[in-house]
Design a protein around this motif. Structure first.
Motif, short mmCIF file in Angstrom:
data_model
loop_
_atom_site.label_atom_id
_atom_site.label_comp_id
_atom_site.label_asym_id
_atom_site.label_seq_id
_atom_site.Cartn_x
_atom_site.Cartn_y
_atom_site.Cartn_z
N LYS A 64 38.83 36.71 32.92
CA LYS A 64 40.11 36.14 32.44
C LYS A 64 40.94 35.54 33.57
CE LYS A 64 40.52 40.90 32.25
NZ LYS A 64 39.09 40.97 32.55
N HIS A 65 40.65 35.91 34.80
CA HIS A 65 41.29 35.22 35.93
C HIS A 65 40.28 34.22 36.50
CE1 HIS A 65 44.27 38.39 35.87
NE2 HIS A 65 43.37 39.29 36.12
N GLU A 67 40.54 32.63 39.01
CA GLU A 67 40.56 32.76 40.48
C GLU A 67 39.70 33.93 40.95
OE1 GLU A 67 43.23 33.29 38.55
OE2 GLU A 67 44.60 31.60 38.80
N ALA A 68 39.31 34.77 40.02
CA ALA A 68 38.44 35.91 40.39
C ALA A 68 37.20 35.89 39.51
CB ALA A 68 39.19 37.23 40.23
N HIS A 93 37.13 35.73 44.70
CA HIS A 93 37.79 37.00 44.38
C HIS A 93 39.29 36.83 44.28
CE1 HIS A 93 33.82 38.15 45.74
NE2 HIS A 93 33.99 39.29 45.10
N ALA A 94 39.81 35.75 44.85
CA ALA A 94 41.25 35.49 44.78
C ALA A 94 41.51 34.00 45.04
CB ALA A 94 41.99 36.36 45.80
N THR A 193 43.57 35.10 49.41
CA THR A 193 44.70 36.02 49.34
C THR A 193 44.27 37.48 49.26
OG1 THR A 193 44.87 35.64 46.96
CG2 THR A 193 46.35 34.37 48.38
N CYS A 194 42.99 37.76 48.97
CA CYS A 194 42.54 39.16 49.01
C CYS A 194 41.97 39.50 50.37
CB CYS A 194 41.51 39.44 47.92
SG CYS A 194 39.95 38.59 48.15
#
Lengths: 405, 127
Positions: A64-65, A67-68, A93-94, A193-194
């Motif tokens: 659902k993300h 970006e991940a 992952h981000a 960002t992770c």
């Protein structure tokens, strides 16, 4: 007319190959040729694009993300061993950070005599190397651990791609910085960002790890780590950290989230295997595969990809009768270590149901196992490192599907 | 309830619960609580409580990467507070236990010894 000559040539060639062209048209498309050849085409351009009728694309994962999530390479539409950069699988992952080559820096520190900071320009001044390596997500083929096995090769096995990578050997940088006593591991960290990061043995870093700024002859794509990424040949894709910003040399691995709760392999006894880096030998038939349809009896080229994290592919065997008999496939040369190896096998489809599969043997002597053999040892909770044989079934009507587990 | 856990609960409900559930039971994203003893079983639940071997690893990950869309937006103390709350939800620390750089490494995680080295090649194919 030249078309007569062409037609005669084709007929002769076809006869020499013993009916290989049965079903091929011997009539050239005169009309379209006339139209095309008399219409002035486009002029030169700054950056090439594929034909507008070519629509082959990555398949987006369902996380659902976005970006991940991940996107998979259409392995049944790519040719030879190289994956176009635009079709290379993604696993973020981000998200994809918007980084600039001008501002980006790499910090090398920890157990070194001289901590160093490199700009991309600094790295490009150092001796460079280009190597063709596959990258495969640790979770590629993960669906096969469950009863609901993959229905097609892209969704099931497309978290693997192969590129020529260009950059600087990590060993060059480590030698420049000087390793202190006790330097056993290094932690590579990315600029997403992770702050994705993994611990890797220094031995591997000194052997063949590359800091890549180039992919298939041009700068890395942003989603592949622009402007700098790690390439760790033959090991699970996650350790080839993208958007690389620091390397810290340490005595022990970090045992962080990505090395404990993720990227470890759960065994039936409840213990998880940790730092399972290498991708073992694997192969899959890409053509024909799930979702395809054979329209004509007779010659069918069975083709696919094989790869191993342990060096070169030594042999690929193909079965067309569900595993009773295995025959050797032709391997595309040169066979490069830790790169895709294309295999091809001549098949004459009789029009009856057939179950096809491939299995790879690598230069260490390791044989790709059957799915059942793998599950018998590892159980069903493993998530990662699936490398079992994949079966496809050709039905009498030519439809190709997966085989139920 | 200790001030820190109260603060952790408040932060968790405001910034984490939407994705991880009000009590860390999981929602759009992973469960953080429960599953202790389920590893390797058919109905396995991997959480901070059941799977993660080191409490400082939880601090590191929250500090580095959470909340997903606003990482780096919590102070170190706020991260300790929210980690204390997650550990408390798992029954691994008491509400009055204060979590800091000294106490966090001492928390006994159930799966502390749950990891083994890579023994591969482990599967021998019959030919």
């Amino acid at each position: 007319m030249s078309s007569d000559r062409t037609r005669r040539g084709w007929i002769k060639y076809g006869a020499a190959l013993g009916g290989l062209f049965t079903g091929c048209s011997t009539e050239p498309h005169e009309q379209s040729e006339d139209e095309g050849i008399n219409k002035l085409g486009k002029g030169v351009g700054l950056y090439g694009e594929r034909s507008p009728e070519q629509k082959v694309a990555r398949l987006l994962g369902t996380n659902k993300h976005p970006e991940a999530s991940s996107s998979t390479t259409p392995l049944d539409s790519t040719m030879g061993i190289v994956t176009p950069a635009a079709l290379h699988f993604e696993r973020h992952h981000a998200g994809v950070p918007a980084l600039s080559e001008k501002d980006h820096e790499l910090l090398l520190h920890g157990l070194v005599d001289t901590p160093l900071v490199f700009s991309i320009a600094d790295l490009k001044r150092l001796p460079s190397a280009s190597q063709t390596y596959f990258l495969e997500c640790a979770g590629n083929g993960g669906r096969e651990w469950s009863e609901k096995v993959a229905v097609d090769v892209q969704s099931g096995f497309g978290l693997a791609s192969c590129s020529e990578w260009t950059g600087v050997k990590l060993s060059t940088l480590l030698q420049e910085a000087g390793l202190k006593a006790g330097a056993q591991w290094f932690i590579a960290e990315g600029g997403d960002t992770c702050k994705m990061h993994r611990s890797l043995p220094i031995e591997k870093g000194l052997k063949d790890v590359l800091l890549a700024y180039g992919q298939n002859g041009e700068a890395l794509r942003p989603e592949q780590g622009y402007p700098l990424r790690l390439i760790v040949p033959g090991w699970e894709g996650n350790v080839s950290v993208k958007w690389l910003r620091q390397i810290k040399v340490v005595a022990e691995p970090l045992a962080s989230r990505e090395e404990t709760s993720k990227y470890t392999d759960m065994m039936p006894d409840g213990k998880a295997r940790q730092y399972t880096f290498a991708m073992e030998a694997k192969s899959v038939i890409t053509n024909p595969s799930g979702g395809h349809k054979l329209t004509k009896r007779g010659y069918v080229e069975i083709s696919g990809l094989a790869w191993t994290g342990k060096g070169r592919i030594e042999r690929v065997e193909v079965t067309t009768d569900g595993g009773k008999r295995w025959q050797q496939a032709k391997l595309q040369e040169p066979r490069l270590p830790m790169a895709f190896t294309r295999f091809r096998f001549d098949f004459h489809w009789s029009g009856e149901e057939a179950t096809i599969a491939s299995r790879a043997v690598d230069e260490s002597g390791y044989v790709q196992p059957a799915r059942e053999e793998l599950l018998a040892v590892r159980g069903g909770n493993s998530h990662y490192h699936f490398n079992g044989v994949k079966l496809w079934r050709i039905a009498a009507d030519g439809k190709v599907t997966h085989v139920e587990a | 309830m200790a001030t820190e856990t109260v603060e952790g609960k408040e932060i968790f409900e405001r910034r984490c619960a939407k994705c991880h559930g009000q009590k860390g039971e999981g929602a759009d994203d992973a469960a953080l609580v429960g599953g202790i003893g389920s590893l390797g079983k058919p109905k396995e639940l991997r959480t901070v409580g059941s799977f993660w071997p080191h409490a400082p690893g939880v601090w590191d990950y929250v500090n580095r990467a959470m909340p997903f869309k606003e990482p780096g937006s919590m102070t170190a103390d706020q991260v300790y507070a929210v980690v204390a709350f997650i550990l408390n939800l798992n029954g691994l620390v008491e509400v009055q236990d204060e979590m800091n750089a000294k106490t966090l490494p001492k928390v006994k995680m159930p799966n502390r010894d749950g990891f083994v080295k890579d023994p591969r090649p482990d599967v021998k194919a019959k030919r």
